[in-house]
Enzyme design. Structure first.
Site: not given
Length: 558
Positions: A72, A74, A95, A106, A274, A302, A383, A411
């Site tokens: 998200k 990225t 954020r 994470k 969140a 999220f 991907f 990405w």
């Protein structure tokens, strides 16, 4: 092709001086407070003194998260860079990362690959000290509360009913439950206590929803720290702590300015949980970003059932914001996990698993279009293992809902991989007008608000309220707290309150276990399960891989 880690990509970037980024963001130097060469805070006076019109607001959200990852942040950064590449005047609002996940599982929250905000190490570590200030203000209130009890307790606070915890910005399970005030009369009143991680402190939510320093002070004074022997709430204002706390936060409330790898201005400010909070960057940073760009891209934590719901029903409602378009991020890998595939088996074509998993995406899309009535696009974070058949399957399914699908390769390619998404977002903003609607009205009862979210957004059948929660709802209604939004804390992995129910479950009820008031933030927290407000570290923490050489160069951050 040589594979570079996120930190290697970030360190190879030649950053522009923050004064240049400020010019690009139409920020006059008199409003700029520099923190070294590449970071600055912006004086909030700029908001009141600028005559620039608001730009378009784009929200980036996602499907229900899985261990396969969605990307998200990225996508948010890559979309902003894509908009810049197609000639738009753009800002991004994000954020700030918490140190807990940075050293835990994470990792950081500055994007990834060629779609990152920099200086990545600073943003992920101490940055401009905002989180330290929030922790200090939180713990000052805790100290003043316990001191009040020690010095005679004139407010009659029942030590068994204290709700205010201390905090530290670290994953430290050892501190979840503590007994303090031990060692005799001179050392305080013995009681059970505990620590939250700083991002779970109500002060973080308060700072992020405040419109000004005055608003901040008023919200702080409304914070409830505990209850008296006869169940009356005791506030921060009654402890005379709000002034000193605001003094600690006077710089933390100023939005931070940094840049993306491609030199797009990025406002990175605040970072509430969140789950028990609303999971969005600060209102002040969003408003500033909107004034300083023709397009502002922001995100919410999220999946759309949690992040977007809270962004729309809480943040937009309180701040008077209306999004012009919504981007829902999905990966084919994650959708196959929603369809029952194991994480190790996601690298080959599986249309059957995709068919089982895609209802998760379609429900999120339908919510944005039909509940909140906003234009949206699906961004498939592609991907190398995704096949054309799988991509076409998603395109066809979303077309049935009247929503376009755009492939994103940010990405790997940065802004170039976000150009197609950028063009679709511009089209949505210019051609498709939304009719923004909340999922409930503030005049509904607490139960009606919760039920509305469960039925309209989660797709559930209704709610089961436990006796304890029933009592809490009655008490909050009696105290006059029934006219505020609800912030529902539930698992992020499912539309339901059961993390194992993937895809788009139906016929479920959500169990309401606890209902608490965050009076300073201005919302009711509805707990559907046991939400950890102090995480722990994993068996092998990310911290074990982080190092720094003799020149001060950091490695191992991601």
């Amino acid at each position: 092709m040589e594979f570079k880690t996120d930190i290697e990509i970030a360190q190879a970037c030649e950053m522009k001086p923050i004064t240049e980024i400020a010019k690009l963001a139409h920020v006059d130097e008199k409003y700029l407070e520099q923190y070294g060469k590449y970071k600055a805070k912006i004086d909030p006076k700029l908001l009141a003194e600028t005559d620039r019109e608001n730009g378009k607001l784009i929200l980036v959200t996602a499907i229900s998260p899985t261990p396969a990852g969605e990307g998200k942040t990225t996508t948010t950064v890559g979309l902003a860079d894509g908009l810049k590449r197609i000639g738009k005047d753009v800002t991004v609002a994000l954020r700030e990362p918490s140190l807990g996940p940075v050293f835990g599982v994470k990792g950081g929250a500055a994007g990834g690959g060629y779609a990152q905000v920099v200086p990545m190490e600073d943003i992920n570590l101490h940055f401009t000290g905002d989180f330290h200030a929030i922790g200090a203000a939180n713990n000052l209130l805790a100290a003043m509360l316990d001191n009040h009890i020690q010095q005679g307790n004139s407010l009659g606070i029942d030590v068994r009913k204290i709700t205010w915890k201390r905090c530290v910005d670290m994953n430290d399970r050892q501190l979840r439950f503590v007994v303090d005030g031990m060692g005799g009369k001179a050392n305080g009143v013995p009681r059970e206590d505990g620590f939250d991680i700083t991002v779970a402190s109500e002060i973080m939510a308060v700072l992020c929803l405040s419109n000004s320093i005055t608003d901040l002070k008023e919200r702080l004074s409304r914070i409830i720290v505990g209850y008296t022997y006869d169940d009356k709430p005791v506030t921060c204002g009654q402890l005379n702590a709000a002034g000193a706390m605001t003094a600690l936060l006077k710089d933390a409330i100023k939005p931070n300015l940094v840049q993306t790898l491609e030199g797009t201005p990025a406002f990175v400010h605040g970072g509430p949980f969140a789950n028990i909070a609303h999971g969005c960057n600060s209102v002040m940073a969003t408003k500033l970003a909107l004034k300083m760009g023709d397009y502002t891209v922001t995100e919410a934590g999220f999946g759309a059932d949690l992040g977007a719901e809270k962004f729309l029903d809480i943040k937009c409602r309180m701040a008077g914001l209306t999004p012009d378009a919504v981007v829902i991020v999905a990966t084919i890998r994650a959708l196959k996990m929603h369809g029952g595939r194991d994480k190790k088996e996601l690298g080959f074509e599986d249309l059957a698993a995709l068919e089982k998993g895609i209802p998760n995406l379609l429900r999120h899309v339908s919510n944005i279009k039909n509940v909140y009535k906003l234009p949206c696009v699906v961004a498939v974070n592609r991907f190398p293992t995704d096949t054309d058949n799988e991509v076409n399957f998603i395109i066809e399914k979303c077309k049935e809902l009247g929503v376009n699908v755009v492939l994103s390769t940010v990405w790997a390619e940065g802004g170039k991989g976000g150009e197609a998404l950028a063009r679709e977002v511009v089209r949505l903003c210019e051609e498709e007008k939304g009719d923004f609607t909340f999922s409930y009205g503030l005049d509904c009862s607490i139960e009606e608000k919760i039920e509305s979210v469960v039925k309209k957004v989660y797709g559930g059948e209704g709610i089961t309220i436990m006796p304890n929660a029933k009592k809490q709802i009655e008490q909050l209604t009696k105290l006059g707290y029934d006219n505020v939004p609800v912030c529902i804390a539930k698992t992020q992995y499912s539309f339901s309150d059961d993390p194992t129910k993937l895809g788009a479950p139906e016929g479920f009820k959500v169990t309401i276990k606890n209902v608490k008031i965050s009076a300073g933030a201005g919302f009711i927290v509805v707990l559907t399960g046991d939400i950890l407000t102090m995480p722990g570290l994993p068996k092998v923490p990310a911290a074990e891989r982080i190092d720094v050489d003799e020149n001060g160069k950091i490695t191992g951050l991601f």
